[in-house]
Motif scaffolding. Structure first.
Motif, mmCIF file in Angstrom:
data_model
loop_
_atom_site.group_PDB
_atom_site.id
_atom_site.type_symbol
_atom_site.label_atom_id
_atom_site.label_comp_id
_atom_site.label_asym_id
_atom_site.label_seq_id
_atom_site.Cartn_x
_atom_site.Cartn_y
_atom_site.Cartn_z
ATOM 1 N N THR A 1 0.854 -1.183 0.000
ATOM 2 C CA THR A 1 0.000 0.000 0.000
ATOM 3 C C THR A 1 0.886 1.229 0.000
ATOM 4 O O THR A 1 2.107 1.140 0.188
ATOM 5 N N SER A 2 0.263 2.387 -0.197
ATOM 6 C CA SER A 2 1.027 3.635 -0.144
ATOM 7 C C SER A 2 1.544 3.859 1.271
ATOM 8 O O SER A 2 0.974 3.347 2.242
ATOM 9 N N GLY A 3 2.615 4.604 1.387
ATOM 10 C CA GLY A 3 3.269 4.809 2.676
ATOM 11 C C GLY A 3 2.381 5.501 3.692
ATOM 12 O O GLY A 3 1.424 6.202 3.345
ATOM 13 N N ARG A 4 2.725 5.307 4.957
ATOM 14 C CA ARG A 4 1.927 5.881 6.039
ATOM 15 C C ARG A 4 2.154 7.378 6.201
ATOM 16 O O ARG A 4 1.416 8.051 6.911
ATOM 17 N N GLY B 1 2.988 10.546 -1.876
ATOM 18 C CA GLY B 1 4.379 10.690 -2.291
ATOM 19 C C GLY B 1 5.362 9.871 -1.482
ATOM 20 O O GLY B 1 6.524 9.759 -1.869
ATOM 21 N N SER B 2 4.928 9.307 -0.365
ATOM 22 C CA SER B 2 5.847 8.494 0.442
ATOM 23 C C SER B 2 6.034 7.123 -0.204
ATOM 24 O O SER B 2 5.162 6.647 -0.932
ATOM 25 N N PRO B 3 7.165 6.473 0.040
ATOM 26 C CA PRO B 3 7.447 5.180 -0.615
ATOM 27 C C PRO B 3 6.418 4.111 -0.259
ATOM 28 O O PRO B 3 5.864 4.089 0.835
ATOM 29 N N THR B 4 6.177 3.227 -1.218
ATOM 30 C CA THR B 4 5.256 2.114 -1.012
ATOM 31 C C THR B 4 5.790 1.189 0.081
ATOM 32 O O THR B 4 6.980 0.909 0.158
ATOM 33 N N GLU B 5 4.869 0.701 0.915
ATOM 34 C CA GLU B 5 5.264 -0.192 2.001
ATOM 35 C C GLU B 5 4.689 -1.585 1.764
ATOM 36 O O GLU B 5 3.574 -1.733 1.265
ATOM 37 N N TYR B 6 5.473 -2.583 2.179
ATOM 38 C CA TYR B 6 5.096 -3.984 2.014
ATOM 39 C C TYR B 6 4.877 -4.605 3.383
ATOM 40 O O TYR B 6 5.608 -4.318 4.331
ATOM 41 N N PRO C 1 2.551 0.304 -7.735
ATOM 42 C CA PRO C 1 1.972 0.241 -6.389
ATOM 43 C C PRO C 1 0.678 1.021 -6.287
ATOM 44 O O PRO C 1 0.515 2.055 -6.915
ATOM 45 N N VAL C 2 -0.222 0.526 -5.502
ATOM 46 C CA VAL C 2 -1.521 1.172 -5.379
ATOM 47 C C VAL C 2 -1.481 2.232 -4.298
ATOM 48 O O VAL C 2 -0.655 2.210 -3.406
ATOM 49 N N SER C 3 -2.410 3.167 -4.370
ATOM 50 C CA SER C 3 -2.429 4.266 -3.404
ATOM 51 C C SER C 3 -3.427 4.020 -2.287
ATOM 52 O O SER C 3 -3.498 4.768 -1.348
ATOM 53 N N THR C 4 -4.239 2.973 -2.416
ATOM 54 C CA THR C 4 -5.208 2.641 -1.374
ATOM 55 C C THR C 4 -5.087 1.162 -1.039
ATOM 56 O O THR C 4 -4.571 0.388 -1.833
#
Length: 546
Positions: free
Chosen positions: A66-69, A73-78, A189-192
């Protein structure tokens, strides 16, 4: 998640996907959600290998991104979780269930989807048809339509479901990796957060696939490799109307089937086969109307149950009423009565059934480890809730010294708890009641952790046995490949005998002993997994009711 769960997940990832994927997956389990840059820095693995590992985990549904916390604009998190990885342990059971319900075709469809993570319907049908054709007699082949029908049946009964649709991606920044380049995966990567499969209406809608033909045999000659690759490329370039629609195994539906089978089997063992068929009919009638997390099924009238019973059993209406009364009065309380209309309204108590199955499992574990007398004490505490030591001795009819030793042994293993009830605020021992009790839920959770530890030990032992005999196994595989090649080319029996004699008699004996030992370890893994499933179902059922 516990250390035992993480250890077992690491072993499963290593065995199925390799050491690099295991390192990345274990790190995500221990550290939680992380972006790509942190993963590379903390694992010490190259960018390319981390991306490929994440691709594998995403492909098999073991990782979501998902998009970063920190906002736009923050990096995607896994992130990943133990639940999905631990399902790998149950793969043989999923495949066997599909074979039981839908034959060899259903078995291969589930096997392919479990191996690949997710696939389109057309590619699954072609692959399965080719595999079935390969095992048929010369001149026979499997029709694509037959495989498509089996695939559609699996979707209709919800054993297969569409992968959730992917949300439009936001523009990538420098810290965000390219999305996994796999069929059905998102382009970026998705934003939601990713939606669940059940959250969109077409989850179980089978697309119209324009697929005609029959399965093809693999070309065995080396000269045919180029021709085979050319045909495959030509076949893959064709469109079948289901491009971009990927399917995956619906694990929750399999788990509901396992739960129902456990309840039916328990009723058959406790009462008889006819009672189990009545319960089976009630569960089948409630599949669509009852939520998976419900504590009991929707009420069913005796008239509805009578009409839905299999005609082969020839159960008369008065006999059905007697059986329903017997089920309601049984101490296990698998079936309850919810009203009097329609000849009586009846429900299957899911939560009560799972609690009783978990309870029986705990009792059998105590009996196996500590003997029948300790099991008698454990069973007594489960029924009476709170007892003093003298009461335990009297009710269980066990001498004081033996009862004391058994209680302290069970107490040291955390199977029994000691509760202090003081008469005065000073907690003086002479003015305090010491009551023994069993808390079923914490005890079940402790047994669950022991089961995870046991399976991990079994896997490690199996890997060790295979590693110790690696040279002999490789030699056996080479000789089997040579034999298969000679048989395909029509070699003389003398040649085949000469090749078979390359493995000496002591080596054959060693191989046989190794295979027998590994089969026992595999069987033990499956048996422990059945216990894990029962305890997990009970724990999750208790959590949903609280």
């Amino acid at each position: 998640m516990s250390a035992q769960e993480v250890r077992l997940c690491g072993l499963l990832l290593q065995e199925h996907f390799g050491e690099v994927v295991e390192k990345v997956g274990t790190h995500l389990l221990k550290s939680g959600a992380q972006n790509l840059r942190m993963l590379i820095h903390e694992t010490g693995i190259s960018l390319d290998l981390v991306k490929k590992s994440l691709c594998v985990l995403v492909q098999h549904g073991a990782c979501v991104f998902t998009s970063g916390r920190k906002g736009p604009g923050s990096p995607t998190e896994y992130r990943t979780g133990c639940d999905r990885i631990l399902r790998i342990l149950r793969y043989p059971r999923y495949i066997y269930t599909a074979k039981t319900l839908y034959g060899d075709t259903g078995e291969l469809i589930i096997e392919e989807l479990l191996q690949r993570g997710h696939m389109t319907m057309s590619s699954t049908v072609k692959t399965v048809a080719d595999r079935l054709t390969q095992n048929m007699e010369e001149g026979r082949s499997m029709d694509y339509n037959e495989v498509s029908n089996a695939f559609s049946k699996l979707v209709e009964t919800h054993f297969l479901q569409r992968c959730p649709p992917m949300v439009k991606a936001r523009p990538k920044d420098s810290a965000t990796p390219a999305a996994p380049l796999i069929p059905g995966a998102p382009a970026a990567p998705v934003s939601t957060p990713l939606p669940t499969p059940e959250s969109f209406p077409d989850c179980y809608k089978v697309p119209h696939v324009t697929l005609a033909g029959r399965g093809k045999r693999q070309l065995s000659s080396e000269d045919g490799d180029d021709q085979k690759n050319a045909k495959k490329a030509k076949m893959d370039s064709q469109t079948h109307g289901d491009e971009g629609i990927c399917w995956q195994v619906n694990f929750e539906r399999f788990h509901l089937h396992f739960r129902d089978q456990a309840i039916i089997s328990a009723v058959a063992n406790k009462l008889d086969q006819t009672s189990s068929e009545i319960v089976r009919t009630m569960l089948r009638m409630s599949e669509v109307t009852t939520s998976p997390t419900a504590t009991c099924t929707k009420p069913l009238s005796a008239n509805e149950i009578f009409r839905s019973l299999p005609t082969s059993y020839n159960i008369l209406r008065p006999i059905l009423d007697q059986y329903l009364t017997l089920l309601v009065d049984d101490p296990m309380e698998f079936v309850g009565k919810a009203g009097e209309s329609g000849g009586g309204m009846y429900v299957v108590n899911m939560h009560r059934a799972l609690a009783n199955l978990a309870r029986a499992t705990l009792e059998s574990v105590v009996q196996e480890r500590f003997g029948s007398r300790s099991a008698r004490i454990f069973r007594l505490l489960l029924r009476k809730r709170h007892l003093e030591q003298k009461q335990v001795e009297d009710f269980a009819m066990i001498p004081a010294k033996e009862a004391k030793d058994m209680l302290y042994t069970l107490l040291s293993q955390n199977l029994v708890q000691l509760q202090e009830i003081p008469k005065t605020p000073d907690y003086a021992p002479s003015r305090t009641f010491y009551l023994y009790t069993v808390n079923q839920l914490p005890t079940a959770r402790m047994l669950l952790q022991n089961c995870y530890k046991t399976v991990a030990n079994l896997i490690e032992r199996r890997l060790y046995e295979s590693k110790e005999s690696k040279r002999l196994l490789e030699k056996s595989q080479r000789i089997e490949a040579i034999l298969a090649s000679l048989q395909a080319s029509g070699a003389e029996p003398e040649q085949l005998t000469e090749v078979e004699e390359m493995i000496t008699a002591p080596e054959k004996q060693q191989l046989e002993a190794l295979r027998l030992h590994i089969n026992k370890l595999d069987s033990a893994e499956n048996q422990v997994d059945e216990t894990i499933f029962l305890i997990e179902s009970y724990v999750s059922s208790t959590a949903s009711t609280s």
